[in-house]
Design a protein around this motif. Structure first.
Motif, short mmCIF file in Angstrom:
data_model
loop_
_atom_site.label_atom_id
_atom_site.label_comp_id
_atom_site.label_asym_id
_atom_site.label_seq_id
_atom_site.Cartn_x
_atom_site.Cartn_y
_atom_site.Cartn_z
N GLY A 138 0.78 -1.22 0.00
CA GLY A 138 0.00 0.00 0.00
C GLY A 138 0.82 1.28 0.00
N LYS A 139 2.01 1.23 -0.58
CA LYS A 139 2.90 2.40 -0.61
C LYS A 139 2.95 2.99 -2.02
CE LYS A 139 4.30 2.19 3.70
NZ LYS A 139 4.07 3.30 4.67
N GLU A 140 1.80 3.23 -2.61
CA GLU A 140 1.76 3.78 -3.96
C GLU A 140 2.37 5.18 -4.05
OE1 GLU A 140 -1.53 0.74 -3.62
OE2 GLU A 140 -0.84 2.46 -2.43
N GLU A 141 2.16 5.99 -3.02
CA GLU A 141 2.72 7.35 -3.02
C GLU A 141 4.24 7.30 -2.96
OE1 GLU A 141 1.40 10.33 -3.50
OE2 GLU A 141 -0.48 9.31 -3.94
N THR A 142 4.77 6.41 -2.17
CA THR A 142 6.22 6.25 -2.10
C THR A 142 6.76 5.74 -3.43
OG1 THR A 142 6.09 5.72 0.27
CG2 THR A 142 8.13 5.12 -0.87
N LEU A 143 6.04 4.81 -4.03
CA LEU A 143 6.42 4.29 -5.35
C LEU A 143 6.46 5.41 -6.37
CD1 LEU A 143 7.01 1.85 -7.21
CD2 LEU A 143 4.53 1.65 -7.53
N LEU A 144 5.51 6.32 -6.30
CA LEU A 144 5.46 7.46 -7.22
C LEU A 144 6.71 8.32 -7.07
CD1 LEU A 144 3.97 9.29 -9.24
CD2 LEU A 144 2.81 10.35 -7.29
N GLN A 145 7.12 8.55 -5.84
CA GLN A 145 8.33 9.35 -5.61
C GLN A 145 9.58 8.63 -6.12
OE1 GLN A 145 8.00 12.49 -4.65
NE2 GLN A 145 5.80 12.03 -4.60
N LEU A 146 9.61 7.31 -5.97
CA LEU A 146 10.75 6.54 -6.48
C LEU A 146 10.81 6.61 -8.00
CD1 LEU A 146 10.63 3.30 -4.26
CD2 LEU A 146 11.93 5.41 -3.88
N ALA A 147 9.64 6.51 -8.62
CA ALA A 147 9.57 6.55 -10.09
C ALA A 147 10.04 7.91 -10.62
CB ALA A 147 8.15 6.26 -10.56
N LYS A 148 9.78 8.96 -9.86
CA LYS A 148 10.20 10.30 -10.28
C LYS A 148 11.72 10.45 -10.30
CE LYS A 148 6.06 12.84 -8.80
NZ LYS A 148 5.52 13.87 -7.88
N THR A 149 12.40 9.66 -9.48
CA THR A 149 13.87 9.75 -9.43
C THR A 149 14.54 8.68 -10.30
OG1 THR A 149 14.04 8.28 -7.50
CG2 THR A 149 13.71 10.63 -7.08
N ASP A 150 13.73 7.81 -10.88
CA ASP A 150 14.24 6.70 -11.69
C ASP A 150 14.55 7.21 -13.11
OD1 ASP A 150 14.80 4.34 -13.02
OD2 ASP A 150 13.10 3.25 -12.16
N ARG A 151 15.79 7.05 -13.54
CA ARG A 151 16.20 7.55 -14.85
C ARG A 151 16.06 6.50 -15.95
NH1 ARG A 151 21.73 11.02 -13.45
NH2 ARG A 151 20.74 12.48 -11.99
N GLU A 152 15.72 5.29 -15.57
CA GLU A 152 15.56 4.24 -16.57
C GLU A 152 14.27 4.44 -17.36
OE1 GLU A 152 15.75 0.40 -14.82
OE2 GLU A 152 17.75 0.68 -13.96
N LYS A 153 14.23 3.88 -18.56
CA LYS A 153 13.05 3.97 -19.40
C LYS A 153 11.84 3.34 -18.71
CE LYS A 153 11.23 2.67 -23.95
NZ LYS A 153 11.53 1.98 -25.24
N SER A 154 12.08 2.21 -18.04
CA SER A 154 10.99 1.52 -17.35
C SER A 154 10.43 2.39 -16.23
CB SER A 154 11.48 0.19 -16.78
OG SER A 154 12.55 0.39 -15.86
N GLY A 155 11.30 3.19 -15.59
CA GLY A 155 10.85 4.07 -14.53
C GLY A 155 9.97 5.18 -15.05
#
Length: 234
Positions: free
Chosen positions: A90-107
């Motif tokens: 249930g950490k979708e908001e945290t996941l969103l923040q991680l995705a924002k810092t992810d430089r990979e295409k998948s991110g």
């Protein structure tokens, strides 16, 4: 890509998660040394020891899974790699923040998915997630597909479990996911209705599988799954 679960002991300088799970009644014959290694695939490990079958209350596992997911992200800097774990806890908001810092295409693709709608409960967003999950299945990205199914509110639990059980021939993995999702769902319901429920008649959500878990679990064939733990994907 599928992989097995490392069972090597943690190094001396590795953060220990033993205190988090110390009150989980692990079997005396179960090797739990691997759980002290933060960068292992924690879902694969819990599946390999059939945790969903014998851990009475799976609530403490949420913190264990979350800590392992964060450790994995710190090492690999890949948000898609922890997609399923973060949705499960249930950490979708945290996941969103991680995705924002992810430089990979998948991110970047994950960030696009997470920001597609303001919420995941509207009919439009649920239909979009459903379509995206099937698109990922066509690409053989079954673990990501399951995560997308579970991202919807309420989650497409039956579809997610079907993907994990059939595509990886691992019903124990699907059962673990089912129990975690239903436990969170039941806990949310109890919290939302606690003011109107008579304490003397309220049910402990950890005492039994909820009816939905029972219905999902009965569709799993566990009879021939003794050697299925190696098929849990990363």
């Amino acid at each position: 890509e599928d992989s097995g679960v490392s069972s090597s002991p943690a190094k001396a300088n590795t953060e220990s998660f033993t205190t988090t799970i110390s009150y989980i009644n692990f079997s005396a014959t179960t090797d739990t040394s691997a759980i002290n290694t933060p960068t292992i695939d924690i879902l694969a490990y819990l599946t390999s020891i059939h945790a969903a079958l014998w851990i009475h209350d799976v609530t403490p596992l949420l913190d264990v899974i979350y800590k392992h997911a964060m450790a994995s992200f710190r090492k690999h800097k890949s948000s898609i790699q922890v997609f399923l774990e973060m949705v499960l806890v249930g950490k979708e908001e945290t996941l969103l923040q991680l995705a924002k810092t992810d430089r990979e295409k998948s991110g970047k693709q994950l960030l696009s998915l997470l920001t597609l709608h303001d919420n995941y409960s509207s009919d439009k967003s649920r239909r979009t997630l459903h379509k995206n999950a099937f698109a990922l299945m066509k690409l053989h990205r079954y673990r990501d597909a399951a995560a997308v199914f579970l991202l919807a509110q309420p989650p497409y639990l039956k579809e997610a479990c079907s993907v994990l059980s059939r595509q990886y021939n691992n019903p124990y993995f699907a059962l673990l996911v089912s129990r975690l999702v239903e436990m969170r769902s039941a806990a949310s319901t109890v919290c939302a209705t606690s003011t109107s429920v008579n304490p003397s008649t309220s049910m402990n959500t950890s005492d039994n599988f909820s009816p939905r878990v029972a219905s999902v679990a009965t569709s799993f064939d566990l009879s021939g799954a003794k050697n299925s733990t190696s098929s849990v994907p990363t």
